[in-house]
Scaffold this active site. Sequence first.
Site, PDB file in Angstrom:
ATOM      1  N   ASP A   1     -28.259  30.857 -95.862  1.00 58.02           N
ATOM      2  CA  ASP A   1     -28.438  31.614 -97.095  1.00 58.02           C
ATOM      3  C   ASP A   1     -29.584  31.087 -97.948  1.00 58.02           C
ATOM      4  O   ASP A   1     -29.618  29.895 -98.299  1.00 58.02           O
ATOM      5  CB  ASP A   1     -27.128  31.562 -97.898  1.00 58.02           C
ATOM      6  CG  ASP A   1     -27.161  32.473 -99.116  1.00 58.02           C
ATOM      7  OD1 ASP A   1     -27.915  33.459 -99.110  1.00 58.02           O
ATOM      8  OD2 ASP A   1     -26.420  32.187-100.082  1.00 58.02           O
TER       9      ASP A   1
ATOM     10  N   LYS B   1     -17.044  30.516 -97.330  1.00 55.53           N
ATOM     11  CA  LYS B   1     -18.085  30.323 -98.335  1.00 55.53           C
ATOM     12  C   LYS B   1     -17.757  29.113 -99.194  1.00 55.53           C
ATOM     13  O   LYS B   1     -16.735  28.455 -99.007  1.00 55.53           O
ATOM     14  CB  LYS B   1     -18.233  31.586 -99.178  1.00 55.53           C
ATOM     15  CG  LYS B   1     -18.694  32.801 -98.379  1.00 55.53           C
ATOM     16  CD  LYS B   1     -19.014  33.974 -99.300  1.00 55.53           C
ATOM     17  CE  LYS B   1     -19.562  35.146 -98.513  1.00 55.53           C
ATOM     18  NZ  LYS B   1     -19.961  36.267 -99.390  1.00 55.53           N
TER      19      LYS B   1
ATOM     20  N   GLU C   1     -21.020  29.798 -94.310  1.00 58.22           N
ATOM     21  CA  GLU C   1     -22.244  29.928 -95.104  1.00 58.22           C
ATOM     22  C   GLU C   1     -22.826  28.548 -95.363  1.00 58.22           C
ATOM     23  O   GLU C   1     -22.105  27.614 -95.735  1.00 58.22           O
ATOM     24  CB  GLU C   1     -21.911  30.616 -96.425  1.00 58.22           C
ATOM     25  CG  GLU C   1     -23.114  30.827 -97.331  1.00 58.22           C
ATOM     26  CD  GLU C   1     -22.706  31.478 -98.645  1.00 58.22           C
ATOM     27  OE1 GLU C   1     -23.140  32.606 -98.892  1.00 58.22           O
ATOM     28  OE2 GLU C   1     -21.937  30.854 -99.402  1.00 58.22           O
TER      29      GLU C   1
ATOM     30  N   LYS D   1     -21.259  44.989 -98.937  1.00 58.87           N
ATOM     31  CA  LYS D   1     -21.693  45.549-100.219  1.00 58.87           C
ATOM     32  C   LYS D   1     -21.873  47.055-100.082  1.00 58.87           C
ATOM     33  O   LYS D   1     -22.982  47.592-100.126  1.00 58.87           O
ATOM     34  CB  LYS D   1     -22.976  44.862-100.685  1.00 58.87           C
ATOM     35  CG  LYS D   1     -22.786  43.374-100.949  1.00 58.87           C
ATOM     36  CD  LYS D   1     -24.086  42.682-101.289  1.00 58.87           C
ATOM     37  CE  LYS D   1     -23.865  41.186-101.487  1.00 58.87           C
ATOM     38  NZ  LYS D   1     -25.137  40.461-101.760  1.00 58.87           N
TER      39      LYS D   1
ATOM     40  N   ARG E   1     -21.894  71.062-102.310  1.00 59.83           N
ATOM     41  CA  ARG E   1     -22.125  69.770-102.937  1.00 59.83           C
ATOM     42  C   ARG E   1     -21.421  68.641-102.204  1.00 59.83           C
ATOM     43  O   ARG E   1     -21.976  67.538-102.044  1.00 59.83           O
ATOM     44  CB  ARG E   1     -21.701  69.805-104.404  1.00 59.83           C
ATOM     45  CG  ARG E   1     -21.917  68.501-105.170  1.00 59.83           C
ATOM     46  CD  ARG E   1     -23.250  67.827-104.916  1.00 59.83           C
ATOM     47  NE  ARG E   1     -24.390  68.708-105.070  1.00 59.83           N
ATOM     48  CZ  ARG E   1     -25.602  68.447-104.625  1.00 59.83           C
ATOM     49  NH1 ARG E   1     -25.845  67.326-103.966  1.00 59.83           N
ATOM     50  NH2 ARG E   1     -26.593  69.299-104.803  1.00 59.83           N
TER      51      ARG E   1
END
Length: 303
Positions: free
Chosen positions: A232, A182, A211, A150, A115
């Site tokens: 973006d 950002k 960004e 992510k 597994r």
Amino acid sequence: MNSPSLIEPGLDPRWVADIVTRALDEDLGPTPGRDVTTQATVPPSGTGTAHLVARADGVVAGLVVVEEVTRQVAERFGLAPVAVTFTAQDGDAVTRGRVLAALTGPVQVILTAERTLLNLASRASGVATATRAWARELDGTGAQVLDTRKTTPGLRALEKYAVRAGGGTNKRMGLYDVAMVKDNHVVAAGSVAGAIEAVRRMFPDVLIQVEADTTDQAMEALDAGADFLLLDNMPTPVLADTVRRVREREGAPGGPAKIELEATGNLTLDRAREVAGTGVDYLSVGALTHSAPILDLALDLIG
């Protein structure tokens, strides 16, 4: 094949050993742990062979963990090592039913390792398969598909390795190697220029990406000295116009030599070539790692 070739730049063996230890601790309990079913039904002296098999078409990755999983299980239980013979490499496109490796040795080790090695290899292969679809769609456009941060906590190195196996490109590995300015950083610093200046003052060695949601924001970031622009959620016509304006600035007196441009947000595979056609260098796709389904792999004992 005695062992699968690593996709450059490979995986740190120390990281592989650590993640396998953690995964086995989850499954077996603290070292040395136990597999109550296998240890009750299979004698330690029993030997056999199992095939690692693809149950679906896709791209394999993560085969490099197989030997480490079996090695650690054998060591925990004081059993002989398992011999692994690979018939596929990380990055190979495979079809359903393809045997990827043969594992021969103590059955206790093979079944206990099953597994953990499947979880890691199936996950990595799913990421590689998703990435290959994007890489194939972008072939010939000059643009490359990028991953993002992510990722599954604890598995970033494996998932980004799988992106490379699938034909994609890694962006930054974390918060430490590339600065990403950002909107919240702009608010905190007071302006784009202020944010860039602060990063350059404290970390002069890193590239700075900014960004931008609009063409005006992109031009402001360019004026402030950004190395890399993240464009973006721009509609395709706006994105194309922004790319054109940035490219006009490249090489002009007092302008930058080259600015790398990345499109992100609301990207889908059916739009990939359209977005690449705007002239961006990269398309970043969080779904490569946060939403890719696993590639179904199985370990079948044959004797």
